[in-house]
Design a protein around this motif. Structure first.
Motif, PDB file in Angstrom:
ATOM      1  N   ASP A 153      -0.086   4.764  -2.222  1.00  0.00           N
ATOM      2  CA  ASP A 153      -1.002   5.592  -1.422  1.00  0.00           C
ATOM      3  C   ASP A 153      -2.389   4.942  -1.363  1.00  0.00           C
ATOM      4  O   ASP A 153      -3.396   5.536  -1.740  1.00  0.00           O
ATOM      5  N   SER A 154      -2.402   3.684  -0.896  1.00  0.00           N
ATOM      6  CA  SER A 154      -3.655   2.933  -0.813  1.00  0.00           C
ATOM      7  C   SER A 154      -3.816   2.418   0.615  1.00  0.00           C
ATOM      8  O   SER A 154      -3.093   2.856   1.520  1.00  0.00           O
ATOM      9  N   SER A 155      -4.760   1.515   0.816  1.00  0.00           N
ATOM     10  CA  SER A 155      -4.942   0.943   2.150  1.00  0.00           C
ATOM     11  C   SER A 155      -5.419  -0.494   2.025  1.00  0.00           C
ATOM     12  O   SER A 155      -5.997  -0.887   0.996  1.00  0.00           O
ATOM     13  N   VAL A 185       0.782  -1.250   0.000  1.00  0.00           N
ATOM     14  CA  VAL A 185       0.000   0.000   0.000  1.00  0.00           C
ATOM     15  C   VAL A 185       0.808   1.290   0.000  1.00  0.00           C
ATOM     16  O   VAL A 185       0.401   2.273  -0.626  1.00  0.00           O
ATOM     17  N   TRP A 225      -9.159  -0.533   1.306  1.00  0.00           N
ATOM     18  CA  TRP A 225      -9.538  -0.219  -0.079  1.00  0.00           C
ATOM     19  C   TRP A 225      -9.332  -1.453  -0.971  1.00  0.00           C
ATOM     20  O   TRP A 225     -10.203  -1.812  -1.756  1.00  0.00           O
ATOM     21  N   ILE A 226      -8.190  -2.098  -0.829  1.00  0.00           N
ATOM     22  CA  ILE A 226      -7.879  -3.248  -1.698  1.00  0.00           C
ATOM     23  C   ILE A 226      -8.855  -4.393  -1.432  1.00  0.00           C
ATOM     24  O   ILE A 226      -9.388  -5.003  -2.359  1.00  0.00           O
ATOM     25  N   ARG A 238      -0.836   2.414  -9.232  1.00  0.00           N
ATOM     26  CA  ARG A 238      -2.018   2.232  -8.376  1.00  0.00           C
ATOM     27  C   ARG A 238      -3.027   1.243  -8.955  1.00  0.00           C
ATOM     28  O   ARG A 238      -3.756   0.584  -8.223  1.00  0.00           O
TER      29      ARG A 238
END
Ligand code: UT7
Length: 360
Positions: free
Chosen positions: A46-48, A42, A51-52, A169
């Motif tokens: 810049d993800s989490s 992540v 979210w995934i 991303r």
């Protein structure tokens, strides 16, 4: 040589006799040891984790060791499948490897695998991305019935980590590594239903290797003569991956899969001469949990039919996804031997293939 005049057009060929029917005799799988959770992916995008999980259903994926190759993983899955089928490699008439991540244009991975298994049978690779395994099952069915091979080994394998841009991303969290394999051989009754397959090449740009090999000039110098093809290539200096990456227009592929693939699956059921209630398993390509759920809804799949959800722990392994999901369901006794499973693969090309099979 004889000088006797020979009447033209009188030569007669003998046709090879195949088996009346074919079936899958055994399925095997190989998952690399290293488990990579979302938390390791992540930061760079810049993800989490949330979210995934929510958008794809992926919790973790397996990533191959740096020195582990497509051929290594194929060998492990192939040996597992041969063991499950009770077939010796010497009985194989052909080996097919479905992959898009064997990093050599030539030679194919399949002859190298054949050699490792101690076989000199026909061996070749197929490039049909996430549909590659289902394409292979269709070809193997025809080969066994057409008489060009008695037993055929079909492998779906990917080392997608070599081709993933971990700063992208749209794809960094999607892919995983692994191999699945099946042995197809003769049968007294139909074991592989008619394949519904096709292509939608107009959409080729939606999933693609970003640079052609000819534009990838980062080698420090010529490869050493006689470089060992069945070993992993040395890293290229200056970048943190060794090969071009695969890019994907996620939303476009998502829409195509959700709206286009349920009708293909429905046709495979109809052509097999059964109804959806006759199924004992649904094993779709593990691309996205939301795509799987949308297909279930569109097909009106009865709630008691087991559905492959291997994507949670394996992510999208392209050609390996359907056989790996099958292997897990068999190992966990979720699906009955002798029952009917609907399998469907779809991906880059865009290409697709679906068929109903008898579970080995
Ligand atoms: O195996 C071959 C076939 N492949 C497939 O079938 C894959 C099909 N595609 C997919 O599975 C999905 O498109 C993905 C899982 C790749 C992406 O999910 P999505 O729901 O289509 O996301 P999106 O691209 O529509 O982005 C939604 C939002 C956007 O934000 P806004 O504009 O709504 O504010 C993106 O900027 O999520 C944002 N976003 C992200 N956020 C956190 C996009 N990527 C990420 C990310 N982390 N990695």
């Amino acid at each position: 040589m004889s000088n006797r005049p020979r009447p033209k057009g009188t030569g007669k060929l003998v046709q090879a006799d195949g088996a009346r029917h074919a079936r899958i005799w055994g399925v095997g799988g190989y998952r690399p040891e290293r488990v990579v959770p979302n938390s390791e992916i992540v930061e760079r995008i810049d993800s989490s984790d949330e979210w995934i999980r929510e958008r794809s259903g992926i919790v973790s994926r397996r990533i191959a060791a740096p020195g582990e190759t497509v051929v290594d993983m194929s060998e492990a899955a192939a040996r597992d499948a041969l063991r499950a089928a009770g077939i010796d490699a010497s009985q194989l008439g052909a080996i097919m490897i479905a992959t898009v991540t064997h990093p050599y244009q030539t030679p194919a991975a399949a002859p190298i695998l054949a050699n490792r298994l101690g076989s000199t049978c026909a061996a070749f690779d197929i490039s049909a991305a996430c549909a590659g395994y289902c394409y292979g099952i269709s070809l193997a069915n025809d080969m066994v019935r057409g008489g060009s091979a008695e037993y055929v080994l079909v492998v779906g394998v990917e080392k997608l980590s070599d081709f993933t841009d971990y700063d992208d991303r749209g794809s960094a969290f999607i892919f995983g590594d692994g191999a699945g394999a099946a042995v197809v051989g003769p049968s007294d009754s139909p074991g592989i239903g008619p394949t519904i397959w096709g292509s939608d090449g107009e959409k080729w740009q939606t999933i693609s290797q970003r640079e052609p090999w000819t534009q990838f000039h980062t080698w420090d110098g010529p490869a050493p003569a006689g470089a060992a093809i069945d070993q992993a290539p040395a890293a290229v200096s200056g970048i943190d991956r060794d090969w071009p990456a695969i890019g994907m227009a996620g939303q476009s592929v998502f829409r195509w899969a959700v709206w286009g693939m349920a009708p293909v699956a429905q046709q495979a059921i109809e052509k097999a001469g059964i109804t959806i209630d006759d199924l004992d398993a649904f094993i779709p390509h593990q691309a996205n949990m939301r795509i799987i759920d949308a297909m279930i809804k569109q097909l009106k799949l009865p709630a008691d039919i087991p559905v492959a959800r291997d994507i949670a722990e394996t992510a999208n392994t392209s050609a390996a996804s359907v056989p790996l999901a099958t292997e897990r369901m068999l190992r966990q006794h979720e699906i009955p031997s002798g029952g009917l499973a609907l399998q469907i693969g779809f991906g880059a090309g865009l290409v697709y293939a679906a068929q109903v099979i008898v579970i080995p």
